[in-house]
Design a protein around this motif. Structure first.
Motif, mmCIF file in Angstrom:
data_model
loop_
_atom_site.group_PDB
_atom_site.id
_atom_site.type_symbol
_atom_site.label_atom_id
_atom_site.label_comp_id
_atom_site.label_asym_id
_atom_site.label_seq_id
_atom_site.Cartn_x
_atom_site.Cartn_y
_atom_site.Cartn_z
ATOM 1 N N GLY A 269 6.303 7.169 -1.800
ATOM 2 C CA GLY A 269 5.933 6.041 -2.634
ATOM 3 C C GLY A 269 5.735 6.413 -4.086
ATOM 4 O O GLY A 269 6.070 7.527 -4.516
ATOM 5 N N ALA B 210 3.224 7.297 -5.904
ATOM 6 C CA ALA B 210 2.416 8.472 -6.243
ATOM 7 C C ALA B 210 3.246 9.745 -6.168
ATOM 8 O O ALA B 210 3.076 10.663 -6.988
ATOM 9 C CB ALA B 210 1.209 8.567 -5.318
ATOM 10 N N SER C 214 0.825 -1.211 0.000
ATOM 11 C CA SER C 214 0.000 0.000 0.000
ATOM 12 C C SER C 214 0.857 1.258 0.000
ATOM 13 O O SER C 214 1.933 1.299 0.612
ATOM 14 C CB SER C 214 -0.911 -0.002 1.229
ATOM 15 O OG SER C 214 -1.533 1.257 1.401
ATOM 16 N N GLU C 215 0.356 2.288 -0.660
ATOM 17 C CA GLU C 215 1.009 3.604 -0.652
ATOM 18 C C GLU C 215 1.179 4.109 0.783
ATOM 19 O O GLU C 215 2.117 4.853 1.074
ATOM 20 C CB GLU C 215 0.162 4.589 -1.466
ATOM 21 C CG GLU C 215 0.788 5.955 -1.677
ATOM 22 C CD GLU C 215 1.753 5.997 -2.849
ATOM 23 O OE1 GLU C 215 2.655 6.866 -2.838
ATOM 24 O OE2 GLU C 215 1.614 5.175 -3.772
ATOM 25 N N ARG C 216 0.300 3.701 1.667
ATOM 26 C CA ARG C 216 0.363 4.169 3.055
ATOM 27 C C ARG C 216 1.544 3.576 3.811
ATOM 28 O O ARG C 216 1.935 4.104 4.858
ATOM 29 C CB ARG C 216 -0.919 3.782 3.805
ATOM 30 C CG ARG C 216 -2.195 4.398 3.260
ATOM 31 C CD ARG C 216 -3.364 4.103 4.212
ATOM 32 N NE ARG C 216 -3.501 2.673 4.442
ATOM 33 C CZ ARG C 216 -4.228 1.865 3.672
ATOM 34 N NH1 ARG C 216 -4.841 2.337 2.607
ATOM 35 N NH2 ARG C 216 -4.314 0.571 3.964
ATOM 36 N N PHE D 57 6.790 5.934 2.460
ATOM 37 C CA PHE D 57 6.859 7.261 1.857
ATOM 38 C C PHE D 57 8.336 7.643 1.676
ATOM 39 O O PHE D 57 9.147 7.390 2.566
ATOM 40 C CB PHE D 57 6.167 8.321 2.726
ATOM 41 C CG PHE D 57 6.285 9.697 2.124
ATOM 42 C CD1 PHE D 57 5.442 10.078 1.099
ATOM 43 C CD2 PHE D 57 7.285 10.577 2.532
ATOM 44 C CE1 PHE D 57 5.578 11.326 0.500
ATOM 45 C CE2 PHE D 57 7.429 11.808 1.945
ATOM 46 C CZ PHE D 57 6.567 12.186 0.930
#
Length: 451
Positions: free
Chosen positions: A104, A106, A97-99, A102
């Motif tokens: 990441g 995106a 997950s992007e969460r 960081f």
């Protein structure tokens, strides 16, 4: 704190020393646990994706355990190589997950590469240790024919990687490669970058819109500061918003530094490519010529006679960093380094600043410096990958006793502290991420070496 504030702890201070057989099994267990489909992650919690130079060091160790995985790790990484030749410093796992990490995919908003869809890599690079790793795997593979096929697949991609760095990143015009972000060095918050980073404005509000994940799973005081991280985000944003173009960097990019270890690894990669070229029937001469050219430029441009070692150079100001960091010793890996430079580096390595020949491996920063920090990432702690490179350099230059002492120190600290990301340079305790892949991998390589 200064290294003089606390004496070196005795060998048992960080825990019982396990046997070499137990260490070998522990290292194998770490590598097996960190295998993810087609690559090895550095650490499940803190680094859940594939990192570029980690993949190279990991492959060296996997050659002793699962050579097919060693090749697959490199293939997976180079499948994400950009069309211009750059090998991104992170290849993101689409199942994470992007969460959970960081910055990441995106944030980076990277274009697609030949083997990956858009948005699944970063846009910066790391030191090109991969040719060295490929040569090491080949030398250890019992099935040379199968290994040669792997080399034939990798060779043009390795050549393209080197060409990108040499042709696109010689910002100073002196035959050396510039890094455009501290993360490209692999030595993220090293004091080597302090002067160059000081010119980058600090906007801590970036950390409100871009929340750090590293400090959620690691001790904050062991990681780069928020000030450093805000600068990292600003520099990465500038490079991204410039379309990851390398033209006119001097005029528009806020961070441009010639790193001695990055350039030494670049030259070592050319020497490895010469050996690979011979193995597959290609011409080794251009690689040896380039290695000689980079070694000469490195010896002339980044060596400071007043300190007896190499230093990072800020391309914008032309000034060498005054910080005495371990990346200034890494040129020892080059067999063509002038003998006077080798003697000087040995003297510095054996001084109280670094302590070669002592109980512990070399720290990442001068122990006697007033801002030496025994816990904060690359500002003092011991890292096995850099010491492994120094061990190889000492051996290549015929300093067998020093190499043996360093090998013993590395194995002792891992046997005592476990396969940690890095180690306290005073007590030897393991700190950072646990079950760390390159420490496990390089432990296997050290264990396989003759006494």
């Amino acid at each position: 704190m200064s290294a003089t504030d606390t004496p070196l702890a005795p060998a048992h201070a960080a825990g019982a020393v396990i046997s070499e057989d137990d260490l070998r099994q522990q290292a194998v267990d770490v590598l097996d646990a960190n295998w993810q489909r087609d690559h090895t992650v550095p650490s499940r919690a803190l680094y859940p994706h594939q990192w570029s130079w980690d993949a190279a060091f990991i492959a060296v160790g996997l050659a002793h355990h699962r050579p097919e995985r060693a090749w697959r790790d490199l293939r997976s990484l180079f499948a994400a190589q950009w069309h211009d030749g750059r090998v991104p410093h992170i290849v993101f796992d689409p199942d994470v997950s992007e969460r959970d990490y960081f910055p990441g995919p995106a944030f980076w908003d990277a274009p697609g590469s030949s083997g990956r869809p858009g948005g699944l890599t970063t846009g910066i690079v790391q030191p090109p240790v991969h040719a060295v790793a490929a040569r090491e795997i080949y030398l250890r593979c019992p099935d040379r024919d199968a290994a040669r096929l792997e080399l034939e697949w990798l060779y043009p991609r390795l050549v393209k990687q080197q060409a990108y760095l040499v042709e696109r990143r010689d910002v100073g015009g002196d035959g050396l490669v510039s890094i455009v972000h501290p993360w490209e060095s692999g030595l993220d918050n090293s004091p080597a970058w302090d002067n160059a980073l000081a010119a980058v404005p600090v906007d801590l509000s970036l950390l409100r819109s871009h929340r750090r994940q590293d400090t959620q799973v690691s001790v904050h005081s062991h990681r780069p500061t928020d000030t450093d991280y805000a600068r990292y985000i600003a520099i990465a944003t500038a490079y991204r918003d410039g379309g990851y173009r390398d033209e006119e960097l001097r005029e528009r990019h806020p961070f441009l530094v010639e790193c001695p270890s990055f350039n030494a690894i670049l030259a070592a990669a050319e020497l490895a490519l010469a050996d690979i070229a011979e193995a597959i029937g290609a011409d080794p001469a251009p690689h040896r010529d380039r290695a000689e050219q980079v070694t000469k430029a490195l010896a002339e441009r980044l060596f400071d006679p007043s300190t007896g070692m190499f230093h990072a150079r800020d391309v914008r100001t032309g000034q060498l960093s005054p910080a005495r960091c371990v990346n200034g010793l890494v040129p020892l890996i080059l067999p063509g380094l002038p003998e006077a430079r080798v003697r000087s580096l040995l003297s510095v390595a054996g001084s109280p600043a670094f302590g070669l020949g002592g109980e512990l491996p070399l720290p990442s920063y001068d122990r006697t410096a007033p801002d030496f920090d025994r816990l904060r990432y690359w500002r003092g702690p011991v890292w096995i990958n850099v010491n492994w490179m120094l061990w190889r350099g000492l051996s290549a230059h015929g300093h067998a006793r020093e190499a043996a002492d360093l090998r013993t120190a590395m194995l002792t600290v891992i046997r005592r502290g476990g396969c940690h990301e890095y180690f306290d340079p005073v007590s030897g305790a393991g700190i950072g991420a646990g079950s760390f892949s390159w420490t496990a991998a390089l432990a296997l390589d050290l264990l396989a070496a003759p006494e």
